[in-house]
Enzyme design. Structure first.
Site, PDB file in Angstrom:
ATOM      1  N   GLU B  29       0.876  -1.171   0.000  1.00 48.96           N
ATOM      2  CA  GLU B  29       0.000   0.000   0.000  1.00 48.96           C
ATOM      3  C   GLU B  29       0.914   1.222   0.000  1.00 48.96           C
ATOM      4  O   GLU B  29       1.659   1.443   0.957  1.00 48.96           O
ATOM      5  CB  GLU B  29      -0.877  -0.040   1.250  1.00 48.96           C
ATOM      6  CG  GLU B  29      -2.096   0.820   1.163  1.00 48.96           C
ATOM      7  CD  GLU B  29      -2.829   0.861   2.491  1.00 48.96           C
ATOM      8  OE1 GLU B  29      -3.284   1.945   2.837  1.00 48.96           O
ATOM      9  OE2 GLU B  29      -2.913  -0.169   3.186  1.00 48.96           O
ATOM     10  N   ASP B  40      -5.809  10.076   8.566  1.00 53.18           N
ATOM     11  CA  ASP B  40      -4.567   9.633   9.182  1.00 53.18           C
ATOM     12  C   ASP B  40      -4.320  10.245  10.549  1.00 53.18           C
ATOM     13  O   ASP B  40      -4.573  11.426  10.776  1.00 53.18           O
ATOM     14  CB  ASP B  40      -3.383   9.943   8.255  1.00 53.18           C
ATOM     15  CG  ASP B  40      -3.349   8.984   7.081  1.00 53.18           C
ATOM     16  OD1 ASP B  40      -3.338   7.769   7.333  1.00 53.18           O
ATOM     17  OD2 ASP B  40      -3.357   9.446   5.926  1.00 53.18           O
TER      18      ASP B  40
END
Lengths: 393, 244
Positions: B29, B40
């Site tokens: 990823e 995030d």
């Protein structure tokens, strides 16, 4: 019961992590119901009158009118409780949070006015309140930080990026992603994922509804121009909305040109931005060719934001509203000018609208200008810039 | 399925980490640094900021993908604004495909906003991997799985990315339910930071994604070689724990 709008032309939408979608659905349903519930409306109307001090006056600014060569009325949101229009949204959303059974409220703040307003509303309803604020904004808006503390809110400094409003919004959204089941996020402007832009507009349109009625009563006709500053765009969308169907009324939004539109230090998301996603909605944003969001700049913390509410982007494209920008220097000069002409110290945000008016006087008809907040919070910043008047000034 | 941030902590180290991943990962990823990464937590947010500060761009991610894309499937983790910039989803899809990518995860593009991007990706032959969260209602989860390409990414916990001491007790149930809804494999990420946690999740899920833990290792290593060694040994330990 009508659904809450998610899109304004191509703009708006919900560009957020999947974790938040259920909460946004819940919020949209709760607002669609609450805004048509007579009991909720009655409670909000009572709070407007007895707690916020609404309706705020529409004040004929005679010396400003003389100076600009046309009749100017100021919609005095600076006289609302806590000193700015932000309280209209905060009280409405915290009342909604209470109705939804959320015990914890978070908010972001730039100038501190929205943080103070949310802390105030949370004190009123006895809810826990956490406010995210960029550490640069904490520095330049110290009195509001003290106020939030007095009101029982926790202020969390945000040190990412330029340490201003953009990062504070991001930090608040991240908190919401982590605590979404117990927490309501009181976003401070008509930005963010749907239903926030419509929710905030609905709660701020009281400014325009009052102003329209007051203007008709005072002049017997509608104003030719309605003028407001635009950062995220909540005071402006609030005063514009009831005038949108009045074809003869020009709607004028004034953005921050910072150090100049030909520099990279400005906050003119509508004037100089491009279509993009920031903080959950598609709108006009200040970004580079790669799609990285750039830092905005304005002397006024409330306009120091690289995005803008999606409905403004739509009003710009449709031509219904026009957007201009004025510089830090022009805003500072208007700050002093209004203080001396009318005995009203305006917020640096509102000073942008005044500055545009000062350069665009004369002609037929009359104006209504949204004086979105008072300038006490800005004194330190203005004095630091040596523009506050005083001895020899 | 390890995650890395393109260009973090610098070009050399991230290239070395990619090489280490190509050796021992089933899928990589590959994070594209973005200024405002809302999904995030602090570790990956800081890594994105640092990568941008040393000049990383989408181009950096494309170059890393070109280096390893023939040896291991690469899926970009990229925010919506970066897909919509650069000329739109069509252009992004063509560039990603030309670099050898297999798919992309766009963490701020939920089902309702995804249709145009998915069509553009389908036309190009790039998989748009959707996310399912613990807060996703069952009926919606089924619709997300029906539109899935490549795999379904299950977000393990309510929150942003980042290491956590414990995974929620309800996770196994969420994974099983998603596997019933999906015709493609189901991978799990967010909050998995130890080989033990990976093994726990791996007993139920088809794939396990480790992000912040490895980003932290790459950032703390001090050199490209040390970064490759740190992530490589973590992956080997995880493989042993997973029994794969």
């Amino acid at each position: 019961m009508s659904a809450v709008e998610e899109r304004f032309g191509p703009y708006g939408g919900r560009y957020v992590p999947e974790t938040l979608i259920a909460a946004l659905d819940e919020l949209a349903a709760a607002w669609a119901e609450a805004r048509e519930d007579p009991e909720f409306r009655e409670r909000l109307a009572t709070l407007h009158r007895d707690f916020i001090g609404r309706p705020t006056p529409l004040y004929l600014a005679e010396r400003l009118s003389e100076k600009t060569g046309r009749t100017v009325y100021l919609k005095r949101e600076d006289l609302a409780h806590t000193g700015a229009h932000k309280i209209n949204n905060a009280v409405g959303q915290v009342l909604l949070a209470q109705r939804m059974g959320k015990p914890r409220v978070i908010a972001e703040t730039g100038a501190g006015q929205h943080g103070v307003a949310t802390a105030t509303a949370c004190a009123l309803f006895g809810l826990e309140c956490v406010v995210y604020m960029g550490s640069e904004d904490i520095r330049r808006q110290r009195p509001n930080v003290e106020r939030m503390g007095l009101l029982g809110a926790e202020v969390v400094p945000v040190d990412a990026g330029a340490r201003t409003l953009k990062e504070a919004v991001s930090a608040a959204i991240r908190d919401w992603v982590a605590n979404v089941e117990t927490t309501h996020y009181v976003i401070g402007s008509a930005v963010g994922p749907a239903p926030f832009p419509a929710l905030v507009r609905d709660l701020q349109r009281v400014i325009g509804e009052e102003a329209r009625e007051q203007a008709l009563a005072a002049e017997g006709s509608l104003p030719s121009r309605v003028i407001a500053c635009v950062g995220g765009g909540s005071n402006s969308i609030g005063i514009f909305t009831p005038f949108v169907d009045d074809a003869g009324v020009e709607l004028i939004g004034v953005e921050a040109a910072g150090e100049g539109l030909d520099t990279d230090r400005h906050g003119a998301s509508l004037g100089k931005g491009s279509t993009g996603v920031l903080h959950g909605s598609l709108s006009s944003v200040i970004a580079d060719e790669e799609g990285q969001i750039l830092e905005a700049h304005s002397i006024s913390a409330g306009l120091d934001y690289p995005g803008v509410g999606p409905e403004h982007a739509f009003l710009r494209d449709s031509g219904r509203a026009s957007y201009f920008a004025v510089t830090d220097a022009q805003a500072l000069s208007a700050f002093s000018e209004l203080s001396r002409l009318e005995g009203i110290i305006p917020a640096l945000e509102s000073s942008h609208a005044i500055a545009w008016l000062l350069e665009n006087g004369g002609g037929a008809g009359y104006d209504v200008l949204c004086l979105s907040g008072r300038g006490d919070k800005d004194l330190a910043e203005v004095i630091e810039r040596g523009a506050g008047g005083g001895a020899g000034g | 399925m390890p995650y890395m941030m393109a260009g973090y902590p610098d070009w050399e180290s991230s290239s070395a980490v990619a090489e280490a991943y190509a050796e021992s990962a089933d899928l990589v990823e590959l994070g594209v640094p973005f200024s405002d990464p809302l999904a995030d937590g602090p570790t990956i947010h800081a890594a994105a900021t640092a990568a941008l500060a040393v000049g990383a761009t989408l181009e950096t991610a494309l170059e890393i993908c070109e280096e390893i894309g023939e040896r291991v499937p690469v899926v970009f983790m990229v925010y919506a604004n970066m897909v919509l910039a650069h000329g739109g989803a069509d252009v992004f899809a063509r560039r990603a495909l030309a670099a050898g990518a297999a798919g992309a995860i766009v963490p701020d593009l939920p089902l309702e906003e995804a249709e145009g991007v998915r069509t553009a990706f389908d036309d190009a032959g790039l998989a748009l991997v959707p996310l399912v969260a613990p807060t996703t209602p069952a009926e919606r989860r089924a619709r997300i799985c029906a539109a899935a390409r490549g795999f379904v990414y299950v977000v393990s916990t309510v929150g942003t990315t980042g290491e956590r001491d414990e995974l929620p007790a309800e996770l196994a149930g969420l994974i099983s339910a998603t596997k019933e809804d999906a015709e493609v494999p189901v991978a799990v990420g967010f909050g998995i930071g130890t080989p033990g946690q990976a093994a726990e999740v791996g007993r139920v899920a088809d794939g396990v994604i480790v992000g912040s833990r490895l980003v932290r290792a790459a950032g703390e290593a001090g050199s490209a070689d040390a970064a490759a060694e740190a992530v490589g040994s973590f992956l080997r330990e995880t493989r042993v724990a997973l029994g794969s």
